[in-house]
Design a protein around this motif. Structure first.
Motif, short mmCIF file in Angstrom:
data_model
loop_
_atom_site.label_atom_id
_atom_site.label_comp_id
_atom_site.label_asym_id
_atom_site.label_seq_id
_atom_site.Cartn_x
_atom_site.Cartn_y
_atom_site.Cartn_z
N THR A 77 0.82 -1.34 0.05
CA THR A 77 0.02 -0.02 0.15
C THR A 77 0.86 1.29 0.08
N CYS A 78 0.21 2.37 -0.24
CA CYS A 78 1.14 3.81 -0.42
C CYS A 78 1.07 4.18 0.99
N SER A 79 2.11 4.78 1.45
CA SER A 79 2.28 5.53 2.54
C SER A 79 2.53 6.87 2.41
N ASP A 80 2.03 7.66 3.48
CA ASP A 80 2.29 9.07 3.47
C ASP A 80 3.32 9.70 3.64
N SER A 81 4.48 9.03 3.49
CA SER A 81 5.61 9.76 3.54
C SER A 81 6.41 10.11 2.49
N THR A 82 7.35 11.28 2.56
CA THR A 82 8.11 11.90 1.51
C THR A 82 9.46 11.07 1.42
N ASP A 83 9.71 10.33 2.34
CA ASP A 83 11.00 9.37 2.25
C ASP A 83 10.57 8.15 1.26
N TRP A 84 11.22 8.37 0.02
CA TRP A 84 11.10 7.19 -0.83
C TRP A 84 11.95 6.02 -0.98
N SER A 85 12.84 6.29 0.03
CA SER A 85 14.07 5.19 0.27
C SER A 85 13.56 3.96 0.42
N ASN A 86 12.36 3.85 1.33
CA ASN A 86 11.99 2.52 1.48
C ASN A 86 11.19 1.64 0.63
N ILE A 89 5.70 1.75 -5.08
CA ILE A 89 4.87 0.95 -6.12
C ILE A 89 4.30 1.75 -7.26
N VAL A 90 3.94 1.05 -8.18
CA VAL A 90 3.01 1.49 -9.23
C VAL A 90 1.84 0.46 -9.37
N TRP A 91 0.65 1.35 -9.16
CA TRP A 91 -0.68 0.46 -9.30
C TRP A 91 -1.68 1.18 -10.19
N VAL A 92 -2.47 0.53 -11.09
CA VAL A 92 -3.40 1.08 -11.75
C VAL A 92 -4.95 0.77 -11.07
N ASP A 93 -5.57 1.99 -10.85
CA ASP A 93 -6.98 1.73 -9.96
C ASP A 93 -7.85 1.09 -10.93
N LYS A 94 -7.89 -0.07 -11.52
CA LYS A 94 -8.71 -0.91 -12.61
C LYS A 94 -9.97 -0.78 -12.07
N ASN A 95 -10.64 -0.89 -10.76
CA ASN A 95 -11.88 -0.99 -10.44
C ASN A 95 -12.60 0.41 -9.89
N ARG A 96 -11.50 1.37 -9.96
CA ARG A 96 -11.85 2.79 -9.52
C ARG A 96 -12.17 2.87 -7.90
N ASP A 97 -11.61 2.10 -7.11
CA ASP A 97 -12.12 2.31 -5.68
C ASP A 97 -10.90 2.99 -4.92
N THR A 98 -9.82 3.32 -5.51
CA THR A 98 -9.02 4.23 -4.90
C THR A 98 -8.02 3.20 -3.67
N VAL A 99 -8.24 1.86 -3.86
CA VAL A 99 -7.42 1.09 -2.86
C VAL A 99 -6.60 -0.05 -3.77
N THR A 100 -5.54 -0.29 -3.29
CA THR A 100 -4.69 -1.28 -4.11
C THR A 100 -5.30 -2.71 -3.86
N ALA A 101 -5.29 -3.33 -5.14
CA ALA A 101 -5.56 -4.73 -4.87
C ALA A 101 -4.43 -5.36 -5.67
N ASP A 103 -4.32 -7.49 -8.07
CA ASP A 103 -4.29 -7.67 -9.73
C ASP A 103 -3.97 -6.10 -10.34
N GLU A 104 -3.80 -5.16 -9.23
CA GLU A 104 -3.59 -3.74 -9.79
C GLU A 104 -2.33 -3.22 -9.82
N ILE A 105 -1.38 -4.25 -9.21
CA ILE A 105 0.08 -3.66 -8.74
C ILE A 105 0.71 -3.86 -10.25
N VAL A 106 1.60 -2.94 -10.66
CA VAL A 106 2.26 -3.08 -11.79
C VAL A 106 3.80 -3.39 -11.55
N VAL A 107 4.34 -2.42 -10.62
CA VAL A 107 5.65 -2.40 -10.26
C VAL A 107 5.88 -2.22 -8.77
N VAL A 108 6.79 -3.22 -8.37
CA VAL A 108 6.85 -2.97 -6.79
C VAL A 108 8.61 -2.88 -6.92
#
Length: 171
Positions: A77-86, A89-101, A103-108
């Motif tokens: 899931t997305c964090s609310d941090s400005t530290d990207w060192s951890n 992810i890239v994900w596409v909101d295929k079902n438009r619910d604004t929550v990662t699933a 089958d929506e994760i493209v890159v980790v």
């Protein structure tokens, strides 16, 4: 009878020259490796940004690239941090619910290796619409390591979602 070989003095001189060359060469090799690590990680992030943009167009849905702290979870899931060192992810909101699933994760992307840090000014995520245009505010992300006064990289993401990489003097 003529003997071939080195005298003890010649051997000591050769060893002294070799020691000087190693002493001078090893630190510059270390710096070159660390510089290349920063460049490679910055290029990896740019490639990930491009993957987010092309995924948005491909699926005709909003794509998000965001910082994460749980990259190794089954569904990161997305964090609310400005530290990207951890990681991110890239994900596409295929079902438009604004929550990662799953089958929506493209890159980790896992955490950055070595002593490299990656921070943004305010951005915790960047989003692209179905046409591949950025819909979030632009920001700058800096890649630096623990060397002082060395050259890092800065990735400038404009409001349209385009990226530009330049050098950055790290403090």
């Amino acid at each position: 009878m003529k003997q071939n070989g080195f005298t003890l003095f010649e051997l000591l001189v050769a060893l002294a020259i070799a020691a000087i060359l190693v002493t001078v060469g090893i630190p510059s090799l270390r710096d070159m490796i660390m510089d290349n690590r920063i460049i490679a990680q910055a290029n990896h992030f740019v490639a990930t940004m491009n993957a987010a943009r092309s995924s948005a167009v491909r699926y005709q849905r909003t794509a998000v690239i965001c910082a994460t702290s749980d990259f190794d979870a089954a569904v990161p899931t997305c964090s609310d941090s400005t530290d990207w060192s951890n990681g991110w992810i890239v994900w596409v909101d295929k079902n438009r619910d604004t929550v990662t699933a799953a089958d929506e994760i493209v890159v980790v992307a896992p955490p950055l290796g070595g002593s490299v840090t990656m921070n943004s000014g305010v951005a915790t995520r960047f989003t692209y619409d179905a046409r591949g245009f950025g819909t979030s505010a632009g920001d700058n992300l800096s890649f630096c390591d623990d060397r002082s006064g060395e050259t890092g990289r800065i990735i400038r993401v404009n409001d349209a979602g385009r990226v530009h990489v330049t050098t950055l003097g790290c403090g």
